[in-house]
Design an enzyme around this catalytic site. Sequence first.
Site, PDB file in Angstrom:
ATOM      1  N   ASP A 173       0.862  -1.189   0.000  1.00  0.00           N
ATOM      2  CA  ASP A 173       0.000   0.000   0.000  1.00  0.00           C
ATOM      3  C   ASP A 173       0.892   1.230   0.000  1.00  0.00           C
ATOM      4  O   ASP A 173       1.221   1.793   1.042  1.00  0.00           O
ATOM      5  CB  ASP A 173      -0.913  -0.021   1.227  1.00  0.00           C
ATOM      6  CG  ASP A 173      -2.087   0.932   1.076  1.00  0.00           C
ATOM      7  OD1 ASP A 173      -2.122   1.701   0.099  1.00  0.00           O
ATOM      8  OD2 ASP A 173      -2.978   0.913   1.949  1.00  0.00           O
ATOM      9  N   VAL A 174       1.286   1.659  -1.202  1.00  0.00           N
ATOM     10  CA  VAL A 174       2.256   2.757  -1.341  1.00  0.00           C
ATOM     11  C   VAL A 174       1.634   4.027  -1.907  1.00  0.00           C
ATOM     12  O   VAL A 174       2.214   5.106  -1.818  1.00  0.00           O
ATOM     13  CB  VAL A 174       3.460   2.325  -2.200  1.00  0.00           C
ATOM     14  CG1 VAL A 174       4.128   1.088  -1.607  1.00  0.00           C
ATOM     15  CG2 VAL A 174       3.057   2.049  -3.646  1.00  0.00           C
ATOM     16  N   LYS A 175       0.476   3.907  -2.555  1.00  0.00           N
ATOM     17  CA  LYS A 175      -0.285   5.043  -3.098  1.00  0.00           C
ATOM     18  C   LYS A 175       0.607   6.059  -3.826  1.00  0.00           C
ATOM     19  O   LYS A 175       0.538   7.265  -3.602  1.00  0.00           O
ATOM     20  CB  LYS A 175      -1.073   5.745  -1.988  1.00  0.00           C
ATOM     21  CG  LYS A 175      -2.199   4.883  -1.412  1.00  0.00           C
ATOM     22  CD  LYS A 175      -3.032   5.676  -0.423  1.00  0.00           C
ATOM     23  CE  LYS A 175      -4.190   4.846   0.110  1.00  0.00           C
ATOM     24  NZ  LYS A 175      -3.729   3.769   1.022  1.00  0.00           N
ATOM     25  N   ARG A 176       1.410   5.563  -4.734  1.00  0.00           N
ATOM     26  CA  ARG A 176       2.282   6.446  -5.505  1.00  0.00           C
ATOM     27  C   ARG A 176       1.511   7.089  -6.648  1.00  0.00           C
ATOM     28  O   ARG A 176       0.549   6.513  -7.174  1.00  0.00           O
ATOM     29  CB  ARG A 176       3.479   5.673  -6.057  1.00  0.00           C
ATOM     30  CG  ARG A 176       4.383   5.066  -4.997  1.00  0.00           C
ATOM     31  CD  ARG A 176       4.938   6.107  -4.066  1.00  0.00           C
ATOM     32  NE  ARG A 176       6.007   5.568  -3.237  1.00  0.00           N
ATOM     33  CZ  ARG A 176       6.078   5.674  -1.923  1.00  0.00           C
ATOM     34  NH1 ARG A 176       5.115   6.300  -1.271  1.00  0.00           N
ATOM     35  NH2 ARG A 176       7.091   5.176  -1.244  1.00  0.00           N
TER      36      ARG A 176
END
Length: 319
Positions: free
Chosen positions: A115-118
């Site tokens: 879950d890095v939401k880049r």
Amino acid sequence: MDRLIDAIATVNNPSVVGLDPKPQLLPKQLLDEARADTARALEADDSTSETFAWTSSLATAYLRFNLAIIDAVADIVPAVKPQIAMYEALGVNGLLVYTATCRQAHDRGLYVLGDVKRGDIGSTAAAYAGHLSEHELWMEDAVTVNPYLGVDGITPFVDAAKEADADIFVLVKTSNPSSDEIQNLRTVDGATVYEHVADLVEQWGADSIGEHGYSRVGAVVGATHPQEGRELRERMPHTFFLVPGYGAQGGTAADVAGMFDEHGSGAIVNSSRGIIASWRNSERYSEDLSCDEALKVVASCARAAATTMRDNLNAALGR
């Protein structure tokens, strides 16, 4: 996405455990050990900064906490979802624990969803997509992506996913209360912003439909929006959903049932605090326990919470 769907079928459990540690969620014993480790590090080397010594000790505590949970649930869940922000808060020490957590989960046969939401464009997006292309470094099977910059910010991730046989999950309708401020705005054709993004996600995954009918470009759809989730399921027939917001944020099994397809597939539901912090409601936990004993309670409670979530979801799906 086929691998994730197969993993869900193997354990008959469409849920993912969010590994989002922070000091408030750790038992006192782990924090006490981290403080003692910090004191020893400072005593051994007076050139070490207190911040670095503390974050190093806390990162070690995070890893012990994560491994206790992973070992407890590895045979009953298909996937874990570590939230990188919790680890980045500890600097380089935290990132080392993030990658170690991903590797340990992967080694236990779990699908790892970073879950890095880049979200960025051009060469920057391509560098962020290294989360997938540099698999031996990050050990992630999928990552979350923010679509706000349009297709320029998505294409590098899609390309990296294809090359690595991995997946991405694009934010569409998020579970947070203020998501309506932007995502529910109307476009000139009358659709909402999140509906427009949903249509784009279907397009972005159109050339990567797997054996189970879903593409490698998934969507994040919050459990706290059950009506929107049901409508999006119809609107996005080839898009697999990652559903956050279950449990601690208020989402229920009944709320998410409409986000699955007619075969009971098409979605995986995340719970973080509801599982990893379930030990806090246990009468078996006491501050008098040793650290190893406290971790056994953490693991046992996490397994029980994950089992209950599985059973509730399956009951809501009629299976």
